[in-house]
Enzyme design. Structure first.
Site, PDB file in Angstrom:
ATOM      1  N   ALA A  76      59.371  36.872   5.918  1.00  0.00           N
ATOM      2  CA  ALA A  76      59.987  35.619   5.478  1.00  0.00           C
ATOM      3  C   ALA A  76      61.514  35.678   5.450  1.00  0.00           C
ATOM      4  CB  ALA A  76      59.458  35.237   4.098  1.00  0.00           C
ATOM      5  N   ASP A  86      73.620  39.859   8.651  1.00  0.00           N
ATOM      6  CA  ASP A  86      74.938  40.491   8.751  1.00  0.00           C
ATOM      7  C   ASP A  86      74.832  41.972   9.091  1.00  0.00           C
ATOM      8  OD1 ASP A  86      76.188  38.085   8.232  1.00  0.00           O
ATOM      9  OD2 ASP A  86      76.635  38.552   6.131  1.00  0.00           O
ATOM     10  N   HIS A  99      57.097  39.327  15.324  1.00  0.00           N
ATOM     11  CA  HIS A  99      56.253  38.613  14.366  1.00  0.00           C
ATOM     12  C   HIS A  99      54.817  38.728  14.846  1.00  0.00           C
ATOM     13  CE1 HIS A  99      59.645  36.946  12.228  1.00  0.00           C
ATOM     14  NE2 HIS A  99      60.198  36.746  13.413  1.00  0.00           N
ATOM     15  N   ILE A 100      53.933  39.079  13.958  1.00  0.00           N
ATOM     16  CA  ILE A 100      52.526  39.273  14.302  1.00  0.00           C
ATOM     17  C   ILE A 100      51.881  37.942  14.681  1.00  0.00           C
ATOM     18  CG2 ILE A 100      50.279  39.996  13.397  1.00  0.00           C
ATOM     19  CD1 ILE A 100      51.902  42.020  11.619  1.00  0.00           C
ATOM     20  N   SER A 101      52.141  36.927  13.888  1.00  0.00           N
ATOM     21  CA  SER A 101      51.554  35.614  14.168  1.00  0.00           C
ATOM     22  C   SER A 101      52.493  34.804  15.057  1.00  0.00           C
ATOM     23  CB  SER A 101      51.301  34.854  12.861  1.00  0.00           C
ATOM     24  OG  SER A 101      52.531  34.504  12.242  1.00  0.00           O
ATOM     25  N   ARG A 106      52.696  27.685  13.433  1.00  0.00           N
ATOM     26  CA  ARG A 106      52.455  27.623  11.994  1.00  0.00           C
ATOM     27  C   ARG A 106      53.332  26.544  11.363  1.00  0.00           C
ATOM     28  NH1 ARG A 106      52.357  33.370   9.439  1.00  0.00           N
ATOM     29  NH2 ARG A 106      51.339  32.167   7.821  1.00  0.00           N
ATOM     30  N   ARG A 110      58.630  27.960   9.377  1.00  0.00           N
ATOM     31  CA  ARG A 110      58.598  29.281  10.018  1.00  0.00           C
ATOM     32  C   ARG A 110      59.119  29.260  11.457  1.00  0.00           C
ATOM     33  NH1 ARG A 110      55.297  32.649   6.804  1.00  0.00           N
ATOM     34  NH2 ARG A 110      53.841  31.498   5.515  1.00  0.00           N
TER      35      ARG A 110
END
Length: 144
Positions: A76, A86, A99-101, A106, A110
């Site tokens: 997240a 930074d 990212h897995i998904s 979604r 996201r």
């Protein structure tokens, strides 16, 4: 010996039991093993850090500029991890956001990553296989 940095953000320490219908059943240990296997042939080793705190991840990146590259799943923090951004802006090696998904399939919040514009590339939606693909990409980049 060359080290590859693997950085996983909030809630990724509970992979395997966290919403398996979205994230699958592989654990973080499974992912670490797969990435280590992928890079072993080059003589690289893996330094892996997972933390739910952005500050720990920032410190990890800042303390490891001598690694050959990084795979970063910010979780997240991709949406509002400005201090993480930074530190990655100052990281001198190529890194890939994973990212897995499929974040684009979604919830709309996201869809945008504050980190992605700085990454060498972004892999999303291929499950935990995305980590192996990121490792392969970094191996290829190191040959150039």
């Amino acid at each position: 010996m060359n080290r590859l940095l693997l950085v996983n953000g909030p809630n990724l320490g509970i992979l395997g039991r966290r919403q398996p219908e979205i994230y699958g059943t592989d654990t973080l240990a499974d992912i670490e093993k797969a990435v280590a296997e992928e890079i072993a042939g080059r003589g690289w080793t893996l330094t892996s850090v997972q933390d739910d705190s952005e500050g720990v991840l920032v410190r990890t990146i800042n303390d490891n500029p001598d690694t050959v590259g990084a795979i970063v799943n910010p979780g997240a923090l991709m949406m509002a991890g400005w201090s993480l951004r930074d530190s990655l802006a100052a990281y001198p090696q190529p890194w890939i956001e994973v990212h897995i998904s499929n974040i684009h399939a979604r919830e709309s919040f996201r869809h945008d990553s504050v980190l992605a514009p700085l990454a060498q590339g972004v892999i999303a939606g291929l499950g935990t296989q995305g980590y192996r693909l990121a490792a392969r990409a970094l191996l290829a980049l190191a040959q150039d």
